[in-house]
Design a protein around this motif. Structure first.
Motif, PDB file in Angstrom:
ATOM      1  N   PRO A 241      -1.991 -15.113  12.114  1.00 29.46           N
ATOM      2  CA  PRO A 241      -2.357 -14.964  13.533  1.00 29.46           C
ATOM      3  C   PRO A 241      -3.226 -13.737  13.774  1.00 29.46           C
ATOM      4  O   PRO A 241      -3.197 -12.766  13.017  1.00 29.46           O
ATOM      5  CB  PRO A 241      -1.003 -14.825  14.221  1.00 29.46           C
ATOM      6  N   ASP A 242      -4.020 -13.791  14.841  1.00 30.61           N
ATOM      7  CA  ASP A 242      -4.808 -12.628  15.229  1.00 30.61           C
ATOM      8  C   ASP A 242      -3.880 -11.522  15.725  1.00 30.61           C
ATOM      9  O   ASP A 242      -2.761 -11.771  16.171  1.00 30.61           O
ATOM     10  CB  ASP A 242      -5.797 -13.004  16.330  1.00 30.61           C
ATOM     11  N   GLY A 243      -4.382 -10.279  15.604  1.00 34.05           N
ATOM     12  CA  GLY A 243      -3.589  -9.130  16.024  1.00 34.05           C
ATOM     13  C   GLY A 243      -3.274  -8.216  14.860  1.00 34.05           C
ATOM     14  O   GLY A 243      -3.826  -8.360  13.761  1.00 34.05           O
ATOM     15  N   ASP A 244      -2.391  -7.245  15.103  1.00 40.97           N
ATOM     16  CA  ASP A 244      -2.016  -6.238  14.101  1.00 40.97           C
ATOM     17  C   ASP A 244      -0.645  -6.556  13.518  1.00 40.97           C
ATOM     18  O   ASP A 244       0.291  -6.874  14.258  1.00 40.97           O
ATOM     19  CB  ASP A 244      -1.965  -4.847  14.724  1.00 40.97           C
ATOM     20  N   GLN A 245      -0.574  -6.460  12.200  1.00 36.80           N
ATOM     21  CA  GLN A 245       0.695  -6.618  11.512  1.00 36.80           C
ATOM     22  C   GLN A 245       0.783  -5.591  10.390  1.00 36.80           C
ATOM     23  O   GLN A 245      -0.226  -5.191   9.812  1.00 36.80           O
ATOM     24  CB  GLN A 245       0.842  -8.021  10.922  1.00 36.80           C
ATOM     25  N   THR A 246       2.009  -5.176  10.106  1.00 29.60           N
ATOM     26  CA  THR A 246       2.240  -4.230   9.013  1.00 29.60           C
ATOM     27  C   THR A 246       2.978  -4.932   7.884  1.00 29.60           C
ATOM     28  O   THR A 246       3.935  -5.668   8.127  1.00 29.60           O
ATOM     29  CB  THR A 246       3.061  -3.022   9.490  1.00 29.60           C
ATOM     30  N   ARG A 247       2.519  -4.695   6.670  1.00 28.34           N
ATOM     31  CA  ARG A 247       3.134  -5.281   5.486  1.00 28.34           C
ATOM     32  C   ARG A 247       3.443  -4.185   4.473  1.00 28.34           C
ATOM     33  O   ARG A 247       2.698  -3.217   4.338  1.00 28.34           O
ATOM     34  CB  ARG A 247       2.220  -6.331   4.851  1.00 28.34           C
ATOM     35  N   GLU A 248       4.562  -4.361   3.770  1.00 27.96           N
ATOM     36  CA  GLU A 248       4.944  -3.447   2.697  1.00 27.96           C
ATOM     37  C   GLU A 248       5.152  -4.257   1.431  1.00 27.96           C
ATOM     38  O   GLU A 248       5.798  -5.305   1.453  1.00 27.96           O
ATOM     39  CB  GLU A 248       6.219  -2.698   3.063  1.00 27.96           C
ATOM     40  N   PHE A 249       4.579  -3.753   0.330  1.00 31.56           N
ATOM     41  CA  PHE A 249       4.646  -4.465  -0.934  1.00 31.56           C
ATOM     42  C   PHE A 249       5.092  -3.522  -2.051  1.00 31.56           C
ATOM     43  O   PHE A 249       4.963  -2.309  -1.947  1.00 31.56           O
ATOM     44  CB  PHE A 249       3.278  -5.037  -1.321  1.00 31.56           C
ATOM     45  N   ALA A 250       5.585  -4.104  -3.122  1.00 32.57           N
ATOM     46  CA  ALA A 250       5.881  -3.343  -4.340  1.00 32.57           C
ATOM     47  C   ALA A 250       5.607  -4.237  -5.529  1.00 32.57           C
ATOM     48  O   ALA A 250       5.831  -5.452  -5.480  1.00 32.57           O
ATOM     49  CB  ALA A 250       7.334  -2.872  -4.349  1.00 32.57           C
ATOM     50  N   ALA A 251       5.093  -3.653  -6.585  1.00 31.47           N
ATOM     51  CA  ALA A 251       4.798  -4.406  -7.804  1.00 31.47           C
ATOM     52  C   ALA A 251       4.903  -3.470  -8.993  1.00 31.47           C
ATOM     53  O   ALA A 251       4.754  -2.251  -8.863  1.00 31.47           O
ATOM     54  CB  ALA A 251       3.410  -5.031  -7.739  1.00 31.47           C
ATOM     55  N   THR A 252       5.172  -4.030 -10.149  1.00 33.24           N
ATOM     56  CA  THR A 252       5.217  -3.228 -11.367  1.00 33.24           C
ATOM     57  C   THR A 252       3.802  -3.022 -11.892  1.00 33.24           C
ATOM     58  O   THR A 252       2.857  -3.729 -11.502  1.00 33.24           O
ATOM     59  CB  THR A 252       6.065  -3.908 -12.451  1.00 33.24           C
TER      60      THR A 252
ATOM     61  N   GLU B  67     -12.460 -14.375  12.500  1.00 31.50           N
ATOM     62  CA  GLU B  67     -12.879 -14.499  11.092  1.00 31.50           C
ATOM     63  C   GLU B  67     -13.003 -13.154  10.383  1.00 31.50           C
ATOM     64  O   GLU B  67     -13.469 -13.113   9.239  1.00 31.50           O
ATOM     65  CB  GLU B  67     -14.224 -15.242  10.998  1.00 31.50           C
ATOM     66  N   GLN B  68     -12.616 -12.082  10.998  1.00 34.36           N
ATOM     67  CA  GLN B  68     -12.728 -10.764  10.359  1.00 34.36           C
ATOM     68  C   GLN B  68     -11.365 -10.094  10.288  1.00 34.36           C
ATOM     69  O   GLN B  68     -10.598 -10.125  11.257  1.00 34.36           O
ATOM     70  CB  GLN B  68     -13.708  -9.865  11.110  1.00 34.36           C
ATOM     71  N   VAL B  69     -11.102  -9.475   9.132  1.00 31.01           N
ATOM     72  CA  VAL B  69      -9.817  -8.819   8.893  1.00 31.01           C
ATOM     73  C   VAL B  69     -10.076  -7.410   8.365  1.00 31.01           C
ATOM     74  O   VAL B  69     -10.908  -7.216   7.473  1.00 31.01           O
ATOM     75  CB  VAL B  69      -8.959  -9.596   7.863  1.00 31.01           C
ATOM     76  N   VAL B  70      -9.383  -6.450   8.923  1.00 25.25           N
ATOM     77  CA  VAL B  70      -9.428  -5.076   8.426  1.00 25.25           C
ATOM     78  C   VAL B  70      -8.052  -4.735   7.860  1.00 25.25           C
ATOM     79  O   VAL B  70      -7.043  -4.861   8.555  1.00 25.25           O
ATOM     80  CB  VAL B  70      -9.808  -4.076   9.533  1.00 25.25           C
ATOM     81  N   VAL B  71      -8.041  -4.321   6.603  1.00 24.10           N
ATOM     82  CA  VAL B  71      -6.789  -3.969   5.924  1.00 24.10           C
ATOM     83  C   VAL B  71      -6.862  -2.497   5.537  1.00 24.10           C
ATOM     84  O   VAL B  71      -7.774  -2.089   4.806  1.00 24.10           O
ATOM     85  CB  VAL B  71      -6.555  -4.839   4.671  1.00 24.10           C
TER      86      VAL B  71
ATOM     87  N   PRO C  54       7.364   1.594 -10.190  1.00 26.85           N
ATOM     88  CA  PRO C  54       6.640   0.612  -9.396  1.00 26.85           C
ATOM     89  C   PRO C  54       5.483   1.228  -8.618  1.00 26.85           C
ATOM     90  O   PRO C  54       5.394   2.439  -8.454  1.00 26.85           O
ATOM     91  CB  PRO C  54       7.707   0.082  -8.438  1.00 26.85           C
ATOM     92  N   VAL C  55       4.621   0.365  -8.138  1.00 27.48           N
ATOM     93  CA  VAL C  55       3.557   0.746  -7.217  1.00 27.48           C
ATOM     94  C   VAL C  55       3.978   0.251  -5.834  1.00 27.48           C
ATOM     95  O   VAL C  55       4.297  -0.928  -5.664  1.00 27.48           O
ATOM     96  CB  VAL C  55       2.215   0.118  -7.613  1.00 27.48           C
ATOM     97  N   ALA C  56       4.039   1.149  -4.872  1.00 27.12           N
ATOM     98  CA  ALA C  56       4.421   0.790  -3.508  1.00 27.12           C
ATOM     99  C   ALA C  56       3.186   0.848  -2.625  1.00 27.12           C
ATOM    100  O   ALA C  56       2.383   1.777  -2.718  1.00 27.12           O
ATOM    101  CB  ALA C  56       5.492   1.737  -2.982  1.00 27.12           C
ATOM    102  N   VAL C  57       3.046  -0.152  -1.764  1.00 26.82           N
ATOM    103  CA  VAL C  57       1.868  -0.258  -0.903  1.00 26.82           C
ATOM    104  C   VAL C  57       2.310  -0.521   0.528  1.00 26.82           C
ATOM    105  O   VAL C  57       3.176  -1.375   0.777  1.00 26.82           O
ATOM    106  CB  VAL C  57       0.928  -1.389  -1.380  1.00 26.82           C
ATOM    107  N   TRP C  58       1.715   0.204   1.447  1.00 31.78           N
ATOM    108  CA  TRP C  58       1.907  -0.012   2.871  1.00 31.78           C
ATOM    109  C   TRP C  58       0.546  -0.333   3.463  1.00 31.78           C
ATOM    110  O   TRP C  58      -0.441   0.356   3.188  1.00 31.78           O
ATOM    111  CB  TRP C  58       2.489   1.235   3.509  1.00 31.78           C
ATOM    112  N   ALA C  59       0.455  -1.411   4.240  1.00 33.31           N
ATOM    113  CA  ALA C  59      -0.834  -1.832   4.776  1.00 33.31           C
ATOM    114  C   ALA C  59      -0.694  -2.348   6.198  1.00 33.31           C
ATOM    115  O   ALA C  59       0.276  -3.027   6.538  1.00 33.31           O
ATOM    116  CB  ALA C  59      -1.450  -2.920   3.899  1.00 33.31           C
ATOM    117  N   THR C  60      -1.687  -2.002   7.031  1.00 38.04           N
ATOM    118  CA  THR C  60      -1.820  -2.576   8.363  1.00 38.04           C
ATOM    119  C   THR C  60      -2.945  -3.602   8.315  1.00 38.04           C
ATOM    120  O   THR C  60      -4.059  -3.291   7.864  1.00 38.04           O
ATOM    121  CB  THR C  60      -2.147  -1.492   9.400  1.00 38.04           C
ATOM    122  N   VAL C  61      -2.643  -4.811   8.754  1.00 35.80           N
ATOM    123  CA  VAL C  61      -3.617  -5.899   8.743  1.00 35.80           C
ATOM    124  C   VAL C  61      -4.019  -6.197  10.182  1.00 35.80           C
ATOM    125  O   VAL C  61      -3.181  -6.565  11.008  1.00 35.80           O
ATOM    126  CB  VAL C  61      -3.035  -7.163   8.076  1.00 35.80           C
ATOM    127  N   GLN C  62      -5.297  -6.018  10.489  1.00 38.66           N
ATOM    128  CA  GLN C  62      -5.839  -6.277  11.819  1.00 38.66           C
ATOM    129  C   GLN C  62      -6.792  -7.472  11.729  1.00 38.66           C
ATOM    130  O   GLN C  62      -7.857  -7.363  11.121  1.00 38.66           O
ATOM    131  CB  GLN C  62      -6.579  -5.050  12.356  1.00 38.66           C
TER     132      GLN C  62
END
Length: 222
Positions: free
Chosen positions: A46-57, A85-89, A73-81
């Motif tokens: 969906p359009d709008g802002d969302q926050t995602r948190e990830f982890a991977a080895t 048709e355009q996304v800013v991460v 691990p590698v930890a990642v925090w990202a805001t997805v706007q």
């Protein structure tokens, strides 16, 4: 085996990300998604802002360096706007690299805490180009609008680790004579070298004094 170094706490980073790379490497919070490649599927996003948190080895992200290993691990925090048709991460990637100092050969930990920002545009397949001329700009096909955040994170971390790791800028290294770590102790051969020619002359005199005197030959009369 060395204990992992706890990373500094950066402002704005969720506590779950801090915990993911804290003292207990295996204690990843349940709300953090373990995604092998951190692929973001924008098909029904969906359009709008969302926050995602990830982890991977490190293995899942194919992290491989000639100078470092990545024990945790590698930890990642990202805001997805997303806006049509355009996304800013944008966000941060955190981990710890373990390296061997090129001077003293001691292992030490390097905290890695890197920010990133990428613009992703969803376009018709015919407009997709592998190289956009901008490392932070990506084109993905509308028929399969999936973007690999993991590859961006992998490149970010590899660029952050040094080619010639030093445990500290003023590392004294190893003594070429006896091999002792000069950061921890001094050695006799280093002290001798610091005296220059006078120290070498003193060594020769001392060696001469320690030799037993030579006996002269008896002359034989004829």
């Amino acid at each position: 085996m060395m204990a992992p170094t706890e990373l500094p706490r950066s402002g704005g980073v969720p506590q779950s990300i801090n915990a993911a790379v804290g003292e207990n490497w295996l204690d990843i919070p349940a709300q953090v998604d373990w995604l092998a490649h951190m692929k973001l599927d924008f098909f029904n996003w969906p359009d709008g802002d969302q926050t995602r948190e990830f982890a991977a080895t490190a293995n899942e992200l194919h992290l491989a360096s000639d100078t470092c290993i990545f024990p945790g691990p590698v930890a990642v925090w990202a805001t997805v706007q997303k806006a049509e048709e355009q996304v800013v991460v944008a966000g941060q990637a955190r981990t710890v690299a373990r390296a061997t100092c090129v001077r003293c050969l001691e292992e030490f930990d390097i905290p890695v805490d890197e920010a990133f920002r990428a613009v992703v545009r969803i376009v018709p397949p015919a407009e997709v180009a592998a190289d956009t001329g901008d490392d932070d700009f990506f084109l993905i096909p509308a028929t399969e609008p999936v973007w690999d955040l993991g590859e961006v994170v992998r490149q970010l971390i590899l660029l952050a680790v040094p080619d010639n790791p030093l445990c500290r800028e003023d590392c004294q290294g190893l003594c070429p004579g006896c091999g002792r770590n000069l950061n921890l102790e001094s050695c006799v051969c280093t002290d001798r070298k610091s005296g220059g020619a006078l120290a070498q002359l003193g060594d020769l005199i001392q060696q001469a004094q320690q030799r037993p005197p030579k006996r002269g030959r008896r002359s034989t009369g004829t």
